[in-house]
Design a protein around this motif. Structure first.
Motif, PDB file in Angstrom:
ATOM      1  N   ASP A   5      56.725  20.079  -7.055  1.00  0.00           N
ATOM      2  CA  ASP A   5      57.379  18.774  -7.151  1.00  0.00           C
ATOM      3  C   ASP A   5      57.331  18.079  -5.792  1.00  0.00           C
ATOM      4  N   GLU A   6      56.564  16.993  -5.696  1.00  0.00           N
ATOM      5  CA  GLU A   6      56.423  16.272  -4.429  1.00  0.00           C
ATOM      6  C   GLU A   6      57.770  15.700  -3.964  1.00  0.00           C
ATOM      7  N   ASN A  33      59.786  25.934  -5.128  1.00  0.00           N
ATOM      8  CA  ASN A  33      58.925  24.762  -5.284  1.00  0.00           C
ATOM      9  C   ASN A  33      57.481  25.051  -4.869  1.00  0.00           C
ATOM     10  N   LEU A  34      57.218  26.236  -4.353  1.00  0.00           N
ATOM     11  CA  LEU A  34      55.850  26.580  -3.948  1.00  0.00           C
ATOM     12  C   LEU A  34      54.989  26.842  -5.176  1.00  0.00           C
ATOM     13  N   VAL A  79      63.215  17.538   1.211  1.00  0.00           N
ATOM     14  CA  VAL A  79      63.424  18.585   2.225  1.00  0.00           C
ATOM     15  C   VAL A  79      63.053  18.060   3.610  1.00  0.00           C
ATOM     16  N   LEU A  80      61.914  17.381   3.709  1.00  0.00           N
ATOM     17  CA  LEU A  80      61.480  16.836   4.996  1.00  0.00           C
ATOM     18  C   LEU A  80      62.475  15.805   5.513  1.00  0.00           C
ATOM     19  N   GLU A  81      62.935  14.930   4.625  1.00  0.00           N
ATOM     20  CA  GLU A  81      63.887  13.890   5.017  1.00  0.00           C
ATOM     21  C   GLU A  81      65.182  14.504   5.548  1.00  0.00           C
ATOM     22  N   LYS A  82      65.687  15.525   4.835  1.00  0.00           N
ATOM     23  CA  LYS A  82      66.923  16.178   5.267  1.00  0.00           C
ATOM     24  C   LYS A  82      66.757  16.823   6.643  1.00  0.00           C
ATOM     25  N   ALA A  83      65.614  17.488   6.850  1.00  0.00           N
ATOM     26  CA  ALA A  83      65.370  18.155   8.125  1.00  0.00           C
ATOM     27  C   ALA A  83      65.290  17.143   9.260  1.00  0.00           C
ATOM     28  N   ILE A  84      64.585  16.026   9.014  1.00  0.00           N
ATOM     29  CA  ILE A  84      64.383  15.026  10.058  1.00  0.00           C
ATOM     30  C   ILE A  84      65.706  14.392  10.483  1.00  0.00           C
ATOM     31  N   LEU A 128      53.124  15.711   9.501  1.00  0.00           N
ATOM     32  CA  LEU A 128      53.491  16.316   8.219  1.00  0.00           C
ATOM     33  C   LEU A 128      53.608  15.221   7.165  1.00  0.00           C
ATOM     34  N   GLY A 129      53.169  15.533   5.961  1.00  0.00           N
ATOM     35  CA  GLY A 129      53.302  14.591   4.872  1.00  0.00           C
ATOM     36  C   GLY A 129      53.024  15.266   3.544  1.00  0.00           C
ATOM     37  N   VAL A 130      53.382  14.596   2.458  1.00  0.00           N
ATOM     38  CA  VAL A 130      53.186  15.157   1.118  1.00  0.00           C
ATOM     39  C   VAL A 130      52.280  14.231   0.326  1.00  0.00           C
ATOM     40  N   LYS A 131      51.209  14.797  -0.227  1.00  0.00           N
ATOM     41  CA  LYS A 131      50.301  14.018  -1.070  1.00  0.00           C
ATOM     42  C   LYS A 131      49.583  14.946  -2.037  1.00  0.00           C
ATOM     43  N   ALA A 132      49.361  14.446  -3.248  1.00  0.00           N
ATOM     44  CA  ALA A 132      48.621  15.191  -4.279  1.00  0.00           C
ATOM     45  C   ALA A 132      49.163  16.604  -4.459  1.00  0.00           C
ATOM     46  N   LYS A 133      50.505  16.709  -4.473  1.00  0.00           N
ATOM     47  CA  LYS A 133      51.198  17.996  -4.659  1.00  0.00           C
ATOM     48  C   LYS A 133      50.821  19.007  -3.576  1.00  0.00           C
TER      49      LYS A 133
END
Length: 240
Positions: A70-71, A40-41, A77-82, A112-117
């Motif tokens: 893909d955001e 996904n990188l 991934v972040l949700e699963k880790a948390i 940490l967060g995801v924005k604008a890919k």
């Protein structure tokens, strides 16, 4: 492609150990590192430390961005880790228009967060908020008088930039930890650092070649090596 190249070049034992670790992560967190992270990188990684004068033990002004394809996948991934971490170790809060995750790292908070890919990682909420609102066209590069430097920083190659004045500010903020009774840098050292503006190393790919530049920008009035020799001699012990 880099990951594929490295894993194919690994000795058999190392490749086996890597596979075991990846399976361990999948079992513990439900995350397939190869499919959900590496694949996904999107190819860009940036690390910046800004505004040396306001850096403290709890505020590092550090920002990391990693571009993703893909955001939704990265958010997953972040949700699963948390959800698999011990309660209270990471919290979730709304920052701007995104869901951010906050983890404690000693005296500092990591956001940490995801924005604008982009996966955005920042030490401290102020830097995270600036990143969310950030506009590259209005950043510090736009105001640089040194157009050659600005061009390199805005380029699409790999760049390492270190500003001498900003670095000196950071050192002054932590001078109490410098050996010598907490007196910090003496004036001679500060004057020596003041003769330098920045160090810039950059490289880019052109065809099958990698082109690189290395620049040390100074305030010297004489040739580089003569000035460096003078600085070096000024720090030599003087005869009594």
């Amino acid at each position: 492609e880099y990951y594929k190249m490295m894993t194919e070049a690994m000795p058999e034992d190392a490749a086996k150990n890597l596979k075991i670790r990846l399976e361990g992560i999948k079992t513990a967190f439900g995350i397939d590192v190869e499919k959900e992270v590496i694949n996904n990188l999107a190819g860009n990684l940036n690390l910046g430390v800004y505004d040396g004068g306001s850096i403290t033990m709890g505020n590092f002004n550090t920002l990391i961005t990693v571009s993703v394809k893909d955001e939704a996948v990265m958010q997953s991934v972040l949700e699963k880790a948390i959800t698999k971490l011990p309660p209270g170790q990471v919290s979730k809060q709304k920052v701007g228009d995104i869901d951010a995750y906050v983890a404690m790292a000693g005296p500092a908070q990591v956001y940490l967060g995801v924005k604008a890919k982009n996966l955005i990682i920042a030490v401290g909420k102020p830097m995270f908020e600036k990143a969310l609102k950030g506009d590259a066209a209005a950043g510090f590069v736009a105001n640089l008088a040194d157009k050659d430097l600005a061009g390199k920083l805005k380029g699409d190659g790999s760049t390492l930039y270190l500003n001498a004045a900003e670095t000196l500010k950071v050192v002054k903020n932590f001078q109490m930890f410098i050996p010598g009774g907490g007196k910090g840098l003496d004036q001679k050292t500060q004057d020596a650092v003041g003769k330098f503006e920045y160090v810039l190393a950059s490289s880019k790919l052109e065809g099958n070649s990698i082109l690189g530049d290395f620049t040390i920008k100074t305030k010297f009035t004489e040739s580089f090596f003569i000035e460096v020799e003078k600085l070096s001699k000024s720090f030599e012990p003087q005869p009594k």
